[in-house]
Design an enzyme around this catalytic site. Structure first.
Site, PDB file in Angstrom:
ATOM      1  N   GLU A  40      -6.629   4.723   8.037  1.00 43.02           N
ATOM      2  CA  GLU A  40      -6.422   6.154   7.760  1.00 43.02           C
ATOM      3  C   GLU A  40      -7.677   6.767   7.147  1.00 43.02           C
ATOM      4  OE1 GLU A  40      -2.783   5.590   5.585  1.00 43.02           O
ATOM      5  OE2 GLU A  40      -1.796   5.005   7.454  1.00 43.02           O
ATOM      6  N   GLY A  87       3.030  -1.055   4.223  1.00 41.18           N
ATOM      7  CA  GLY A  87       3.052   0.366   3.903  1.00 41.18           C
ATOM      8  C   GLY A  87       4.470   0.811   3.554  1.00 41.18           C
ATOM      9  N   GLY A  88       5.127   1.455   4.497  1.00 35.12           N
ATOM     10  CA  GLY A  88       6.440   2.076   4.273  1.00 35.12           C
ATOM     11  C   GLY A  88       7.445   1.208   3.538  1.00 35.12           C
ATOM     12  N   GLU A 129      -4.962  -4.771  10.696  1.00 35.19           N
ATOM     13  CA  GLU A 129      -3.935  -3.760  10.934  1.00 35.19           C
ATOM     14  C   GLU A 129      -4.203  -3.059  12.265  1.00 35.19           C
ATOM     15  OE1 GLU A 129      -2.080  -2.548   6.870  1.00 35.19           O
ATOM     16  OE2 GLU A 129      -3.717  -1.192   7.323  1.00 35.19           O
ATOM     17  N   SER A 144       3.899  -2.042  10.265  1.00 28.99           N
ATOM     18  CA  SER A 144       5.358  -2.111  10.433  1.00 28.99           C
ATOM     19  C   SER A 144       5.933  -3.460   9.999  1.00 28.99           C
ATOM     20  CB  SER A 144       5.755  -1.780  11.876  1.00 28.99           C
ATOM     21  OG  SER A 144       5.396  -0.431  12.176  1.00 28.99           O
ATOM     22  N   HIS A 165      -9.380   1.330   5.000  1.00 25.76           N
ATOM     23  CA  HIS A 165      -8.094   1.468   5.702  1.00 25.76           C
ATOM     24  C   HIS A 165      -8.284   2.376   6.917  1.00 25.76           C
ATOM     25  CE1 HIS A 165      -3.960   2.564   6.581  1.00 25.76           C
ATOM     26  NE2 HIS A 165      -3.618   1.469   5.933  1.00 25.76           N
ATOM     27  N   ASN A 176       0.874  -1.177   0.000  1.00 26.44           N
ATOM     28  CA  ASN A 176       0.000   0.000   0.000  1.00 26.44           C
ATOM     29  C   ASN A 176       0.910   1.226   0.000  1.00 26.44           C
ATOM     30  OD1 ASN A 176      -1.768   2.069   0.499  1.00 26.44           O
ATOM     31  ND2 ASN A 176      -2.310   1.410   2.578  1.00 26.44           N
ATOM     32  N   TRP A 177       0.997   1.860  -1.146  1.00 27.36           N
ATOM     33  CA  TRP A 177       1.919   3.009  -1.271  1.00 27.36           C
ATOM     34  C   TRP A 177       1.384   4.275  -0.611  1.00 27.36           C
ATOM     35  CZ3 TRP A 177       3.719   2.847  -7.126  1.00 27.36           C
ATOM     36  CH2 TRP A 177       4.479   1.686  -7.324  1.00 27.36           C
ATOM     37  N   LYS A 178       0.125   4.257  -0.229  1.00 27.46           N
ATOM     38  CA  LYS A 178      -0.494   5.457   0.359  1.00 27.46           C
ATOM     39  C   LYS A 178      -0.245   6.663  -0.560  1.00 27.46           C
ATOM     40  CE  LYS A 178      -0.111   3.248   4.823  1.00 27.46           C
ATOM     41  NZ  LYS A 178       0.085   3.318   6.270  1.00 27.46           N
ATOM     42  N   GLY A 199       3.064   2.376  10.806  1.00 31.26           N
ATOM     43  CA  GLY A 199       4.040   3.438  10.633  1.00 31.26           C
ATOM     44  C   GLY A 199       4.772   3.815  11.903  1.00 31.26           C
TER      45      GLY A 199
END
Ligand code: 13P
Length: 253
Positions: free
Chosen positions: A99, A236-237, A169, A215, A97, A7-9, A175
């Site tokens: 977010e 993610g990251g 999640e 993470s 998600h 997930n590149w956000k 993150g």
């Protein structure tokens, strides 16, 4: 088959997206795709570019979007519909998600509508569930994920649910560099699967794939994937860098 999704956000424009996907394509072998599904979820502006690259280079990477609206079209300024994504050969759509729930007001009800829109357009939702730190500390994790899971799939047929993906999640692990222990993640994912079993049936619960997210890194993916209930990861990251993401995809190494 496990499923590892990036997930590149709100990272990577369509130009850097090309570099990332090309590098990922070089790093991964055919035999890797035989062992796990690989999905990248770029921002809307990069979907078309990545889709074209996947087609022209015959990459076995699958394409995901990060959100969609539940209506097929209409006066919804700034939104993108499920049929629009399906036209781009999008395979997966992340729905709900944390977010989006926390920052953009998504509710269990809108998540349910989006799940139905994604399925109705021949794509697969990756439905995100998870608790806040406060909820975890109050012992409310199971109730939270049970409620989110039941609501997301309300009114969806068992055979459709069986083909869906859920991402567990824990919000406090996103993150933060602080991931859930494999045992904790496995236990909560077991609870999510039990909810699907109770609401639908055992074959549906067994078929549905449940990812862990929060993470995930090359250094912890192995122990997470070794757990019996964990069928993949939503990253993610660490998915922004093709080297790291390729190492995560090859979780067995
Ligand atoms: P991080 O891997 O950066 O913690 O993000 C997890 C996530 O939210 C994936 O959807």
């Amino acid at each position: 088959m496990p499923i590892i999704a990036g997930n590149w956000k709100m990272h990577h424009d369509h130009l850097t997206a090309i570099q990332v996907v090309q590098k990922l394509g070089f790093r991964l072998e055919d035999s890797d795709y035989d062992r796990t599904e690989v999905v990248v979820c770029p921002a809307f502006t990069a979907l078309r570019t990545v889709q074209t690259l996947i087609d022209s280079d015959k990459l076995r990477i699958e394409l995901g979007a990060q959100n969609c609206h539940w209506e097929p079209q209409g006066a919804y300024t700034g939104e993108v519909s499920a049929p629009m994504l399906a036209k781009l050969n999008v395979d997966y759509v992340i729905v709900g998600h944390s977010e989006r729930r926390q920052l953009f007001g998504e509710t269990d009800e809108t998540v349910n509508r989006k799940v139905k829109a994604v399925l109705g357009n021949g794509m697969t939702p990756i439905v995100c569930v998870g608790e806040t730190l406060e909820e975890r500390e109050a012992g409310e994790t199971d109730d939270k994920v049970r409620g989110q899971t039941a609501a997301a799939f309300a009114g969806v047929k068992a055979e459709q649910v069986a083909a869906c993906v859920i991402a567990y999640e824990p919000i406090w692990a996103i993150g933060t560099g602080r991931n859930a222990t494999p045992e904790d993640a496995d236990a909560t994912i077991g609870t999510i699967r039990a909810t699907v079993r109770e609401r639908f049936d055992a074959p549906t619960a067994d078929a549905l794939r449940i990812q862990y997210g929060g993470s995930v890194k090359p250094g912890n993916i192995g122990e997470l994937m070794a757990m019996p209930e964990i069928d993949g990861a939503l990253v993610g990251g660490a998915s922004l860098d093709p080297d790291d993401f390729a190492r995560i995809v090859r979780f067995w190494e």
